[in-house]
Design an enzyme around this catalytic site. Structure first.
Site, mmCIF file in Angstrom:
data_model
loop_
_atom_site.group_PDB
_atom_site.id
_atom_site.type_symbol
_atom_site.label_atom_id
_atom_site.label_comp_id
_atom_site.label_asym_id
_atom_site.label_seq_id
_atom_site.Cartn_x
_atom_site.Cartn_y
_atom_site.Cartn_z
ATOM 1 N N ASP A 132 -45.137 -15.961 -2.347
ATOM 2 C CA ASP A 132 -45.161 -15.178 -1.317
ATOM 3 C C ASP A 132 -44.594 -17.074 -0.020
ATOM 4 O OD1 ASP A 132 -47.469 -14.026 1.719
ATOM 5 O OD2 ASP A 132 -45.299 -14.088 1.168
ATOM 6 N N LYS A 134 -41.997 -18.291 2.032
ATOM 7 C CA LYS A 134 -41.665 -18.545 3.239
ATOM 8 C C LYS A 134 -41.799 -18.688 4.998
ATOM 9 C CE LYS A 134 -45.430 -14.578 5.046
ATOM 10 N NZ LYS A 134 -45.731 -13.314 5.225
ATOM 11 N N ASN A 137 -45.203 -19.827 6.156
ATOM 12 C CA ASN A 137 -46.228 -20.371 5.401
ATOM 13 C C ASN A 137 -46.160 -21.700 4.954
ATOM 14 O OD1 ASN A 137 -48.180 -18.218 4.928
ATOM 15 N ND2 ASN A 137 -46.671 -17.266 2.948
#
Ligand SMILES: O=C(Nc1ccc2c(c1)CCNCC2)c1ccc(-c2cn[nH]c2)cc1OCc1ccccc1
Length: 340
Positions: A132, A134, A137
């Site tokens: 995940d 991105k 993050n």
């Protein structure tokens, strides 16, 4: 009722700095060391089928110790809530940093990108995929050092990094084509695609594939076609192209990334993919300071700490270690120091 009574005396809660999907992030101070921390608070009732993500994240974080991965200090579970005590990243999201600058130059992009590659190379080498990745993050600490967060989707496939995953997860904008079409995929390969999207965002200040309509967005991702703004250098274009390959087998791997000419330009060598601190190191100075406070011998205290329960003692020890790494005095604060 006192909000979060379980924290009373251990952490001084300050303001709420973020409300994510199913979590709220509050700033706090760890009472014994006076160190600032971030506490991710999740109400079990609201988690629903996101509950496994919390277990996955906490299980992963216990095994991760890297200079570019947000450190876990303590885990608290009550009947109604989870509290994850994490490293304080006062630089906020890399995303906000890009937006306020419109886009970053090649040099600054390279500096951030090298740190992200270091964290992902470390993850892949110990058998994890983030899945995940991105800009939201990727956090920054106060010295603008990169700290990767949110391992709620990370996977450590049973069969190792060569075994395929199938759970569709992560945010579509950063999702690789094979994920979008629902094929079985390798976690490491989807991470490379997401890092390509991240590098594009750093250098261009926008996303390679974007659309309000989800089907149009998917079509763009699957096509693998994106704009190349005229300010991109040939080297940048080549590197992005090697990561945003629709065919995962043609995509560059992280072991090639760490020594890629664009990534190493101006640096004296490949990205360091090892962690500068090993996971469960015994530090005599920190042990002594704590054992005096607890009125027990260092070896007795180490016996308690080395089971790594991620309780308040673990947090105290790890926070003393972070103070030491930052060149601050390794000391505990007796109650008289705190004004309230
Ligand atoms: O320490 C964290 N955040 C954070 C701390 C201080 C400050 C800021 C931000 C920026 C806002 N101005 C005040 C300074 C922090 C640490 C860990 C995690 C985290 C780790 N796994 N999951 C979440 C999330 C964190 O935040 C989320 C956030 C909130 C507002 C904006 C930017 C980022």
């Amino acid at each position: 009722m006192v909000r979060y009574a379980v924290l009373k005396g251990f952490y001084e809660l300050e303001k709420t700095i973020g409300c994510g999907g199913f979590a709220k992030v509050k700033l706090a101070m760890h009472t014994l060391t006076g160190e600032k921390v971030a506490i991710k608070i999740m109400e079990k009732a609201h988690l629903g089928d996101d509950l496994p993500r919390v277990e996955l994240e906490t299980k992963a974080l216990k095994n991760l110790s890297h200079q570019h991965i947000c450190k876990l200090f303590q885990l608290i579970e009550t009947d109604t809530h989870y509290f994850i005590v994490l490293e304080y990243c006062s630089g906020g999201e890399l995303f906000d940093h890009i937006v306020e600058r419109n886009r970053l130059g090649e040099g600054e992009s390279r500096s951030f990108f090298r740190q992200i590659v270091s964290a992902v190379a470390y993850l892949h080498n110990i058998g994890y995929a983030h899945r995940d990745l991105k800009p939201e993050n990727v956090l920054l600490d106060k010295e603008h050092v990169v700290k990767l967060i949110d391992f709620g989707l990370c996977a450590k496939p049973k069969g190792g990094m060569d075994s395929h995953l199938s759970t569709s997860c992560g945010s579509p904008t950063y999702a690789a084509p094979e994920l979008v079409v629902g094929k079985r995929y390798l976690g490491s390969e989807v991470d490379i695609w997401s890092m390509g999207v991240l590098l594009y965002a750093l250098l261009c200040g926008c996303l390679p594939f974007d659309d309000n309509n989800i089907d149009t967005l998917y079509r763009k991702i699957i096509s693998g076609r994106y704009d190349e703004p005229e300010w991109l250098s040939v080297g940048s274009k080549r590197l992005i192209k090697s990561m945003l390959q629709v065919d995962p087998k043609k995509r560059i791997t992280v072991d090639k990334l760490v020594c890629h000419p664009w990534v190493t330009l101006g640096y004296d060598g490949p990205v360091n993919k090892d962690s500068v601190y090993d996971l469960h190191v015994r530090d005599e100075e920190c042990l002594n300071v704590m054992s005096q406070y607890y009125g027990m011998s260092s070896s007795e205290l180490w016996l308690r700490l080395s089971s790594w329960k991620y309780d308040y003692d673990t947090a105290t020890y790890l926070l003393l270690m972070t103070r030491k790494k930052r060149g601050l005095p390794v000391r505990l604060v007796t109650s008289s120091h705190h004004p309230f």
